[in-house]
Each structure stands twice: as C-alpha cells, then as structure tokens.
Design a protein around this motif. Sequence first.
Motif, short mmCIF file in Angstrom:
data_model
loop_
_atom_site.label_atom_id
_atom_site.label_comp_id
_atom_site.label_asym_id
_atom_site.label_seq_id
_atom_site.Cartn_x
_atom_site.Cartn_y
_atom_site.Cartn_z
N GLU A 87 -17.40 -5.29 -4.85
CA GLU A 87 -17.35 -5.35 -3.38
C GLU A 87 -16.05 -6.00 -2.92
O GLU A 87 -15.50 -5.62 -1.88
CB GLU A 87 -18.55 -6.13 -2.86
N GLU A 88 -15.55 -6.95 -3.69
CA GLU A 88 -14.32 -7.65 -3.33
C GLU A 88 -13.09 -6.78 -3.53
O GLU A 88 -12.10 -6.90 -2.82
CB GLU A 88 -14.18 -8.93 -4.16
N PHE A 89 -13.16 -5.87 -4.51
CA PHE A 89 -12.02 -5.01 -4.85
C PHE A 89 -12.44 -3.54 -4.71
O PHE A 89 -12.48 -2.80 -5.70
CB PHE A 89 -11.55 -5.28 -6.28
N PRO A 90 -12.74 -3.09 -3.50
CA PRO A 90 -13.20 -1.70 -3.35
C PRO A 90 -12.13 -0.66 -3.64
O PRO A 90 -12.45 0.49 -3.96
CB PRO A 90 -13.63 -1.65 -1.87
N ASP A 91 -10.86 -1.03 -3.54
CA ASP A 91 -9.77 -0.07 -3.72
C ASP A 91 -9.03 -0.27 -5.04
O ASP A 91 -7.98 0.34 -5.26
CB ASP A 91 -8.76 -0.20 -2.57
N VAL A 92 -9.58 -1.10 -5.94
CA VAL A 92 -8.96 -1.37 -7.24
C VAL A 92 -9.99 -1.08 -8.33
O VAL A 92 -11.14 -1.52 -8.21
CB VAL A 92 -8.48 -2.84 -7.33
#
Length: 411
Positions: A270-275
């Motif tokens: 959830e913290e890194f949705p684009d990684v």
Amino acid sequence: MRTVLVTGPGGAGRTTLAAATALAAARKGARALLLTTESSAPETVLGTSLGAEAPTPIAPGLHARRIDPGDRFRQEFLAFQERAGAALDLLGAAPLDEDELTELPGSEDFALLQALRAEHASDAWDTVVVDMPSAAETIRLLALPNQVRRYLRRLLPPERQAARALRPVLAQLAGVPMPAQKLYEAAQRWETELSAVQRVIDDPGTSVRLVTEAGPVAAANLRAIRAGLALHGRRTDGVVVNRLLPTGSADPFLAALSGSQQTALKALREEFPDVPVHEVPHLGRDPQGVDELDALIDGPAGETADTGTGETGDHERNGETAGRRPDPWTVEDRLATDGLLVWRVPLPGAERRGLGLVRRGDEIVVTVGRFRRIRTLPSVLRRCTVSGAGLRDGVLEIRFSPDPDLWPKSD
C-alpha cells in the motif's frame, strides 16, 4: 549499462540480495560485477575470498570486488603530499610516511564513489551491482558529489581567480608555486572527478533497490527513506522483502510470526503502489555460496533479483536520453490563469510535519525529515518571490509570484 544500488535498513540482508542480483544478471548472460566495501559478509555469501586490486571471478559472467578505503586514502594522501611538496617545505612541515597513514572518517564514501566511476568508465560490464551502506547513509553518499562541488565553488569560485597571468611570475620570484594556484588546481581536479561520479549517479540506467524485512515498522522506515531518495532525484526501482516465512504453519508461534509478516507486507504494498514489491522466502539459513544464492533466484520470487534489463526501452519512452535523466523538478507555467509559476518537486513518502522550505538568495533549501537539499533556482524563478507552498499527493508545489521590479514589462 545498468547500475543497481542495493540498500536498506541494517540487518535486512542487503549484501545477500546484492550478490543475488548480480548473480541473476550473470545467469542471463550479462557481464556482471558486484562492488562492496564490506570485508567478511560478501565473502561468506559468495563462498570465496575477494581481492581489492582487481575483480575476482565468482561464477560464469560474475565478478566481485572488495573496495579497500584505507588503500585508496593512502594513495590520494601521498599524491597530494607530493604535489604540495614545495609549499610544505616552505612551511617546514615534515612529510608523513605511508606506513603511518590510517584513513579518516568518510574515506569509505569517496573510495566507493571513485570505484563506481572507474568501473563504469571501463566499459567492461553490462551490470554493476553495488552493496551500499545502510539506507540513510546511502542517501547522504549519493548527495555527496553535488554538495562537495557546491562547497568548492563557494570557497574557490573560478571567476575570482584574479591575476592568473601574474601567478607564474610571482611563483618565480618566491621560488615556490603560489598556494592559491595549487588550491585552484586541486579544486579543478576534484571538480572533474566529482562531475564524472555525478554523471554515473544521474545516468538513466542507475537506480536504487531497497531491501527490508517484513516488520511492524518497515513501511514507516521505508517511507522516510523513499522521501529522502526522491528529494535528491534518485529513482527507486523496487522493494525486496526478505526472509518471509511460509504461511499456513501448524506451529502457533510460526503462524503468528508469518501472520505479522503478511500484515507488514500488505502495508508495504500500500505504501509503494507504483513500485514493484518482491518477496524472498526464508531459506531457514543464511545463504552461503553461489549454489545457495541460486535458491533466491530460482524460487517463486525469481524476479526479485532481476536487474531490469528491459528498462532501457522504458527510459527512452519516458524521454530519457543516454547519459542523463530528465530533472524531476519541473516548472509549471500558471501565469495566464493564476499569475503564478509552480516548481513541482516529487516527494513520495514525505509528510508535512517533517517538511521545511527556506529561500536564500538564488537558492532554495528543502528539508524532508532528516534530509536536506540545496538547489539553485532556475533563472525564471530568480525574478520571482515565493508566495506559498503545499504538499499534495506526494508532490511539493512551491508557488512563485513574479517580482514587479525584476519581471520584464510588456509594452
């Protein structure tokens, strides 16, 4: 050429995953090099001793090199001492011998950067994987070249090299090279070296990979680290979650621990949705030797150690050119609608409570938590005043209003 900088919180297993990343590249046919400043851990992981003078063959296509910061420091100091010999003689200073030199704090940082630049320039590798220090130290290390260059320009500005033509005459009269001349020559050498290092760091093929364990504070820790990396324009290409226990255990203790890890893993996604967030299973032991590193590559999360060989095309599609990545700090023109220019600074993971912003002359100082960056304003913004700022959706927007006394007036 791909350069993968592997870092993370201490004890998360970044040396093991750095070695696995380099091995994965070699298994795919790349000429891969692992760089490290650690002495014993990489040798245990790889199962062989590493040399400091030249890369050591590890497996087909894979080499590794241990950087010796002490040796690098001694070489640089002795070279400086030789260049400054005349001035030292004038002062009556006794030169130091090689066997009485021990490296100073910070030597390791410069040795690592110099080795990275040298290996990048050698054109001997398709992929270089660097076992970096802990994440906070890595951010400071990657910011070091620009910071030192800024200090040099402030202390020894090239435009103030007054009476350069007179220095050879003065040197002849004094019988020794003029100190100012030596200072500027040293500054120029440092500028050349640091510029080369900065080009490697800014290269589109260079990225940072974060290694972490799935603990209750992992997401919060990496949020701050990602914001610091973004502040200095560094690209995060993935998060590797190490030592995950299998789910569904009949043992209550292991089941509870696995459940806690899965909760932390969900928070990281959830913290890194684009990684990309990659999972690495716990092997029940610390990997030792190439054969056991293969278990990290060939398992269900085999993409973990992928070096992203297909990313070159992505860089080209995003407008990145060979040798330079576009500046992520962009100026948006809203003069027609709002009478403003907006400097947009991507800061994913940043929080308002840890954000600071100060303008000082033609520079702006941005602070994110414990990290700080000083940037020179683009020319168009130097003729404006800061009218406000706001953090929205991971982007800091700094608003500038044209200064009537400096802004061009229309007829």
